[in-house]
Design a protein around this motif. Structure first.
Motif, short mmCIF file in Angstrom:
data_model
loop_
_atom_site.label_atom_id
_atom_site.label_comp_id
_atom_site.label_asym_id
_atom_site.label_seq_id
_atom_site.Cartn_x
_atom_site.Cartn_y
_atom_site.Cartn_z
N PRO A 181 0.97 -1.26 -0.07
CA PRO A 181 0.20 0.11 0.09
C PRO A 181 0.70 1.34 0.19
O PRO A 181 1.98 1.12 0.60
N ASP A 182 0.32 2.14 -0.74
CA ASP A 182 1.12 3.46 -0.74
C ASP A 182 2.65 3.35 -1.13
O ASP A 182 3.47 3.80 -0.46
N LEU A 183 2.95 2.71 -2.08
CA LEU A 183 4.35 2.38 -2.43
C LEU A 183 4.87 3.78 -2.84
O LEU A 183 6.32 3.93 -2.57
N ALA A 184 4.30 4.61 -3.55
CA ALA A 184 4.77 6.04 -3.81
C ALA A 184 5.02 6.74 -2.43
O ALA A 184 6.54 7.36 -2.41
N VAL A 188 9.67 10.72 -6.61
CA VAL A 188 8.93 9.47 -7.17
C VAL A 188 8.19 10.03 -8.21
O VAL A 188 7.38 10.88 -8.18
N VAL A 189 8.08 8.98 -9.33
CA VAL A 189 7.14 9.02 -10.55
C VAL A 189 6.60 7.96 -10.73
O VAL A 189 7.07 6.81 -10.53
N GLU A 190 5.32 8.03 -10.73
CA GLU A 190 4.46 6.66 -11.23
C GLU A 190 3.96 6.91 -12.80
O GLU A 190 3.47 7.95 -13.09
N ALA A 247 12.67 7.10 -7.85
CA ALA A 247 11.97 5.81 -7.97
C ALA A 247 10.97 5.85 -9.07
O ALA A 247 10.11 6.82 -9.00
N VAL A 248 10.79 5.15 -10.06
CA VAL A 248 9.84 4.90 -11.10
C VAL A 248 8.88 3.90 -10.74
O VAL A 248 9.45 2.73 -10.97
N ILE A 249 7.78 4.05 -10.26
CA ILE A 249 6.78 2.89 -10.18
C ILE A 249 5.94 2.91 -11.49
O ILE A 249 5.37 3.61 -11.77
N ALA A 250 6.42 1.82 -12.41
CA ALA A 250 5.80 1.58 -13.47
C ALA A 250 4.77 0.37 -13.61
O ALA A 250 5.08 -0.83 -13.40
N ALA A 251 3.39 0.88 -13.62
CA ALA A 251 2.35 -0.13 -13.52
C ALA A 251 2.34 -1.11 -14.99
O ALA A 251 2.48 -0.51 -16.13
N THR A 252 2.49 -2.05 -14.76
CA THR A 252 2.74 -3.12 -16.05
C THR A 252 1.60 -4.34 -16.05
O THR A 252 1.13 -4.48 -14.90
N ARG A 312 5.89 5.38 0.38
CA ARG A 312 7.16 4.47 0.98
C ARG A 312 8.31 5.20 0.49
O ARG A 312 9.34 5.19 1.15
N PHE A 313 8.48 5.22 -0.84
CA PHE A 313 9.98 5.66 -1.50
C PHE A 313 9.81 7.14 -1.05
O PHE A 313 11.20 7.45 -0.73
N ALA A 314 8.95 7.90 -1.12
CA ALA A 314 9.20 9.51 -0.75
C ALA A 314 9.65 9.58 0.74
O ALA A 314 10.52 10.25 1.16
N ALA A 315 9.26 8.48 1.51
CA ALA A 315 9.60 8.61 3.14
C ALA A 315 11.03 8.29 3.09
O ALA A 315 11.89 8.67 4.16
N PHE A 316 11.38 7.46 2.28
CA PHE A 316 12.89 6.99 2.29
C PHE A 316 13.68 8.14 1.77
O PHE A 316 14.92 7.91 1.59
N GLY A 317 13.14 9.13 1.17
CA GLY A 317 14.03 10.32 0.57
C GLY A 317 14.25 10.11 -0.89
O GLY A 317 15.13 10.86 -1.53
N PHE A 318 13.44 9.65 -1.40
CA PHE A 318 13.40 9.61 -3.19
C PHE A 318 12.27 10.37 -3.69
O PHE A 318 11.30 10.95 -3.16
#
Length: 280
Positions: free
Chosen positions: A202-205, A215-217, A242-247, A207-213
């Motif tokens: 859940p809320d993967l974007a 983020v682009v979906e 972090a690029v979250i690529a929906a495939t 999560r990455f933002a919280a790590f300091g990234f």
């Protein structure tokens, strides 16, 4: 086998192509690569079909980025999708021979997980999670040497269950590796079923933002969007991307699209020909 496109000439002079022409070439490469993956699934050994097909557009775009010759390194961290990587390397003009007839043969470098005997593969990947720190380490080395280029890791969403991925993200953010890019092939499936049923993300974007990234979906099958996202040198960036690529697992073969059972497939030549004809 279907004849492959004359990809190397395009890679030698990408500036000569307009945006639409380039996307047409990359789309043709992706379609040809999918046919080659199906050929590998029709070998006596079969292959990880679903994840190889889902990640192909990402790999085509990332290898095009690396063709700029600035030291960018692409690491397929989800190494079980080796069939997709070999196909992408071939249609991108990096492999000198068609890997499909040689896939899995004794003495061939085209094994079920990629290793550095294959042209274009610097790091071996098989155990999930390990390719992410390889790419981050490459990015750090380029930065320490005041050299251009990105470290691009391509991981699966099931792979994000590995703690090493998040340890690397923490280090990459702390070291301000703006030239590190982690692309997640988010096809929703893994070996034992669907990610949402096994270990949801859940809320993967967030999560990455919280790590300091940064983020682009994005749509992981939109080659124009992928090539644009990977085009920059990020030399002045201080946050990893972090690029979250929906495939879609099994993308391009309607008979297996979106099916967890496409994870590993072995088929006969008749079915392979049917599936290849369906690829556009």
């Amino acid at each position: 086998m279907t004849a492959v496109l004359d990809a190397p000439a395009v890679l030698d002079a990408p500036a000569e192509l307009s945006g639409d022409e380039l996307q047409g070439v990359l789309a043709a490469r992706a379609a040809e690569a999918r046919r080659l993956v199906v050929d590998m699934a029709a070998s006596p050994r079969g292959c990880h079909l679903g994840g190889s097909l889902s990640v192909l557009d990402i790999l085509i775009a990332a290898l095009h980025r690396a063709s700029a010759g600035d030291g960018t390194e692409v690491v397929l961290s989800k190494g079980h999708a080796a069939a997709g990587l070999y196909a992408a390397l071939y249609v991108s003009g990096i492999l000198p021979e068609n890997p499909a007839p040689l896939y899995g043969l004794a003495g061939s470098p085209y094994t079920g997980h990629p290793g550095p005997k294959v042209p274009g593969v610097r790091f071996p990947t098989g155990s999930l999670g390990h390719g992410v720190p390889y790419a981050a380490g490459w990015a750090m080395a380029r930065r320490i040497g005041s050299l251009p280029g990105l470290g691009i890791a391509v991981a699966g969403d099931g792979e994000l269950q590995e703690g090493l991925v998040w340890e690397t993200c923490q280090v990459a953010a702390a070291q301000r590796l703006g030239n590190f890019v982690l692309v997640v092939d988010r096809n929703g499936g893994q070996n034992d079923g669907m990610v949402a049923d096994i270990s949801p993300l859940p809320d993967l974007a967030g999560r990455f933002a919280a790590f300091g990234f940064d983020v682009v979906e994005t749509d992981g099958h939109d080659l124009a969007e992928l090539t644009e996202l990977l085009a920059g040198d990020r030399s002045s960036a201080t946050r990893p991307l972090a690029v979250i690529a929906a495939t879609v697992k099994g993308k391009g073969v309607p008979a297996v699209e979106g099916k967890a059972a496409s994870h590993y497939v072995s088929i006969d030549a008749r079915r392979a020909n049917q599936w290849k004809r369906a690829i556009k």
